[in-house]
Design a protein around this motif. Structure first.
Motif, PDB file in Angstrom:
ATOM      1  N   UNK A 299     -16.594  14.946   4.558  1.00  0.00           N
ATOM      2  CA  UNK A 299     -16.911  15.334   3.185  1.00  0.00           C
ATOM      3  C   UNK A 299     -15.702  15.701   2.337  1.00  0.00           C
ATOM      4  N   UNK A 300     -14.511  15.734   2.931  1.00  0.00           N
ATOM      5  CA  UNK A 300     -13.295  16.126   2.208  1.00  0.00           C
ATOM      6  C   UNK A 300     -12.306  14.966   2.223  1.00  0.00           C
ATOM      7  N   UNK A 301     -11.749  14.655   1.073  1.00  0.00           N
ATOM      8  CA  UNK A 301     -10.714  13.632   0.984  1.00  0.00           C
ATOM      9  C   UNK A 301      -9.399  14.266   1.430  1.00  0.00           C
ATOM     10  N   UNK A 302      -8.765  13.690   2.427  1.00  0.00           N
ATOM     11  CA  UNK A 302      -7.566  14.267   3.031  1.00  0.00           C
ATOM     12  C   UNK A 302      -6.332  13.507   2.529  1.00  0.00           C
ATOM     13  N   UNK A 303      -5.396  14.228   1.937  1.00  0.00           N
ATOM     14  CA  UNK A 303      -4.259  13.589   1.273  1.00  0.00           C
ATOM     15  C   UNK A 303      -2.972  14.147   1.879  1.00  0.00           C
ATOM     16  N   UNK A 304      -2.216  13.298   2.585  1.00  0.00           N
ATOM     17  CA  UNK A 304      -1.009  13.747   3.270  1.00  0.00           C
ATOM     18  C   UNK A 304       0.127  12.744   3.061  1.00  0.00           C
ATOM     19  N   UNK A 305       0.836  12.833   1.945  1.00  0.00           N
ATOM     20  CA  UNK A 305       2.004  11.965   1.754  1.00  0.00           C
ATOM     21  C   UNK A 305       3.142  12.414   2.664  1.00  0.00           C
TER      22      UNK A 305
ATOM     23  N   UNK B  10       0.849  -1.195   0.000  1.00  0.00           N
ATOM     24  CA  UNK B  10       0.000   0.000   0.000  1.00  0.00           C
ATOM     25  C   UNK B  10       0.883   1.243   0.000  1.00  0.00           C
ATOM     26  N   UNK B  11       0.486   2.243  -0.752  1.00  0.00           N
ATOM     27  CA  UNK B  11       1.110   3.563  -0.660  1.00  0.00           C
ATOM     28  C   UNK B  11       0.403   4.331   0.450  1.00  0.00           C
ATOM     29  N   UNK B  12       1.180   4.910   1.355  1.00  0.00           N
ATOM     30  CA  UNK B  12       0.622   5.560   2.538  1.00  0.00           C
ATOM     31  C   UNK B  12       0.566   7.068   2.352  1.00  0.00           C
ATOM     32  N   UNK B  13      -0.626   7.572   2.018  1.00  0.00           N
ATOM     33  CA  UNK B  13      -0.872   9.010   1.965  1.00  0.00           C
ATOM     34  C   UNK B  13      -1.715   9.437   3.171  1.00  0.00           C
ATOM     35  N   UNK B  14      -1.619   8.641   4.235  1.00  0.00           N
ATOM     36  CA  UNK B  14      -2.249   8.947   5.512  1.00  0.00           C
ATOM     37  C   UNK B  14      -1.213   9.509   6.483  1.00  0.00           C
ATOM     38  N   UNK B  15      -0.015   8.943   6.447  1.00  0.00           N
ATOM     39  CA  UNK B  15       1.119   9.409   7.259  1.00  0.00           C
ATOM     40  C   UNK B  15       0.786   9.537   8.737  1.00  0.00           C
ATOM     41  N   UNK B  16       0.093   8.512   9.248  1.00  0.00           N
ATOM     42  CA  UNK B  16      -0.198   8.512  10.678  1.00  0.00           C
ATOM     43  C   UNK B  16      -0.963   9.735  11.132  1.00  0.00           C
ATOM     44  N   UNK B  17      -1.872  10.231  10.259  1.00  0.00           N
ATOM     45  CA  UNK B  17      -2.628  11.456  10.559  1.00  0.00           C
ATOM     46  C   UNK B  17      -1.676  12.609  10.903  1.00  0.00           C
ATOM     47  N   UNK B  18      -0.530  12.625  10.243  1.00  0.00           N
ATOM     48  CA  UNK B  18       0.439  13.698  10.459  1.00  0.00           C
ATOM     49  C   UNK B  18       1.556  13.355  11.416  1.00  0.00           C
ATOM     50  N   UNK B  19       1.578  12.113  11.925  1.00  0.00           N
ATOM     51  CA  UNK B  19       2.625  11.706  12.862  1.00  0.00           C
ATOM     52  C   UNK B  19       3.849  11.136  12.158  1.00  0.00           C
TER      53      UNK B  19
ATOM     54  N   UNK C 123       6.813   9.044  -6.392  1.00  0.00           N
ATOM     55  CA  UNK C 123       5.870   8.534  -5.391  1.00  0.00           C
ATOM     56  C   UNK C 123       4.542   9.271  -5.509  1.00  0.00           C
ATOM     57  N   UNK C 124       4.614  10.598  -5.615  1.00  0.00           N
ATOM     58  CA  UNK C 124       3.391  11.387  -5.734  1.00  0.00           C
ATOM     59  C   UNK C 124       2.609  10.991  -6.980  1.00  0.00           C
ATOM     60  N   UNK C 125       3.302  10.851  -8.086  1.00  0.00           N
ATOM     61  CA  UNK C 125       2.621  10.538  -9.348  1.00  0.00           C
ATOM     62  C   UNK C 125       2.007   9.144  -9.310  1.00  0.00           C
ATOM     63  N   UNK C 126       2.715   8.193  -8.706  1.00  0.00           N
ATOM     64  CA  UNK C 126       2.157   6.847  -8.561  1.00  0.00           C
ATOM     65  C   UNK C 126       0.889   6.882  -7.713  1.00  0.00           C
ATOM     66  N   UNK C 127       0.970   7.577  -6.578  1.00  0.00           N
ATOM     67  CA  UNK C 127      -0.190   7.669  -5.710  1.00  0.00           C
ATOM     68  C   UNK C 127      -1.365   8.342  -6.381  1.00  0.00           C
TER      69      UNK C 127
END
Length: 428
Positions: free
Chosen positions: A391-397, A45-54, A405-409
């Motif tokens: 209601x908002x998609x949150x994206x945090x690589x 999995x590509x992680x664009x969650x990043x531990x909710x910023x952690x 990596x960004x382009x793949x995600x």
């Protein structure tokens, strides 16, 4: 590492119903490195969650991991309450030399319990002690934690409803843009504070996020933040910036308020201050405001020496004068990809939110973000939702992600948007 089928059942059998992220991402993860995670079946999995910023620097960054492992192998003290340790001294020294002095900032560092909400509680206590006043002004869409004092300042009805007791001593004001372009929300705030008939008492402090991580990725304008800081200072009100999620490089600079050129009275940090996913939180306090006495705000785990080690190692990235420039370049590329996706899906009312590498996509169909998140997980991408209604998609690589990596995600994300939008049409 292996996880058996029977072991998976233990989550449903024993873990509390309060768990959340595992419901959106129903996998058993066994490995993580950089921007990637793997489940027990070896799926990536590509992680664009990043531990909710952690996890601003990604999972298990090799340089930071080496520092932590070396410290453990040398039998360095891991737990130490707030006693002096070499690990704490190293962190404080590097934080002063790399972060504070280059920005001409003079703060004391208060180590609180290891969570962001604990840092917010400490900041509120300090503000009330210094001013002798009780009220806090917080904003619509804000999120500051789930312990009762911090929860009082958090806006989402669902989270506030779990308190079980009245939540008081906080006055809610409209955030930048909340009331539309026709209403100047700082002007509204100052009128309420200055009018003896408004019913709004002069507060001890104003607490604000420059980007609302849980509030739909609303981002305050730099000019709005400057005027807010001026309004607070002119009235003897302390300004607290909650940089728990937006700080440590997430918006392109170490502190999210640097672009606005303001100097808050207090700054709350947690999440990526340790840089390695290790629990750590602190409050930066102007020296003259450091008025809580010994033990008036403490916690058994405020001396997480492993977190001091990893935090000091991460500060070495910031010691490189080119590091900030690289983050800004990454953020610019990220913004271009987001703008392109918004144009591609204009028919969905797609709108870009946020700032730096803390961004979101809002859609005219408020339920679409949730469906996109779930479709993305099915395709091997972790992205969450934000906002009172999700209601908002949150994206945090990770802030150190390279362009590939960004382009793949985003390739995966684009396919997930198409899938979710098609599903919506079929349901109609």
């Amino acid at each position: 590492m292996t996880v058996t089928e029977s072991a998976e059942n233990v989550f449903d059998e024993l873990e509390s119903a309060v768990r959340t992220y595992c419901r959106r991402f129903p996998a058993v993860f066994t490995k993580a490195s950089g921007h990637r995670m793997w489940d027990r079946d070896g799926r990536e999995y590509i992680d664009f969650l990043s531990g909710a910023g952690a996890l601003n620097y990604g999972h298990n960054h090799p340089e930071v991991r080496r520092a932590v492992v070396d410290y453990l192998l040398a039998d360095g003290p891991v737990h130490g309450l707030d006693m002096h340790t070499g690990a704490k001294a190293d962190f404080l020294t590097r934080f002063r030399d790399v972060v504070l002095e280059p920005r001409s900032l003079s703060y004391r560092v208060q180590f609180t319990g290891p969570t962001g909400t604990n840092a917010v509680e400490a900041a509120f206590k300090t503000a009330r002690r210094v001013t002798g006043r009780t009220e806090i002004i917080a904003f619509t869409g804000g999120f500051h934690g789930l312990s009762l004092g911090a929860l009082s300042a958090s806006a989402t009805a669902f989270k506030r409803g779990a308190a079980g007791v009245p939540l008081g001593h906080v006055t809610r004001m409209p955030y930048d843009g909340y009331s539309g372009e026709a209403v100047d929300t700082v002007d509204h705030l100052t009128r309420m504070l200055d009018d003896p008939g408004s019913g709004v008492d002069l507060p001890a402090a104003i607490v604000v996020e420059t980007v609302q991580g849980e509030g739909g990725l609303a981002a305050a304008d730099a000019g709005w933040l400057r005027r807010l800081a001026d309004a607070a200072r002119e009235r003897g009100v302390l300004l607290i910036v909650d940089d728990i999620q937006a700080g440590c490089g997430r918006t392109g600079t170490f502190f999210s308020f640097e672009e606005a050129g303001i100097v808050p009275d207090m700054v709350c940090l947690s999440k990526s201050i340790s840089g390695f996913g290790l629990p750590m939180a602190l409050v930066l306090v102007k020296p003259e405001l450091d008025q809580l006495g010994p033990g008036e705000h403490s916690g058994t785990f405020r001396g997480n020496n492993l977190a001091f080690v990893s935090a000091a190692a991460c500060l070495e990235f910031w010691a490189d004068p080119e590091f900030t420039g690289r983050i800004r370049n990454t953020a610019a590329h990220f913004g271009e990809l987001l703008a392109g996706m918004a144009r591609t899906h204009d028919q969905l009312g797609c709108e870009v939110r946020g700032r730096g590498l803390m961004r979101g996509l809002a859609f005219s169909d408020r339920g679409l973000a949730d469906r996109v998140s779930r479709a993305a997980f099915g395709r091997g991408l972790l992205v969450e939702t934000s906002g009172a209604r999700g209601e908002v998609l949150k994206i945090m690589p990770p802030i150190v992600a390279d362009p590939a990596v960004l382009e793949h995600g985003f390739g995966i994300l684009g396919a997930a948007v198409e899938e979710a939008a098609a599903t919506s049409k079929e349901e109609l």
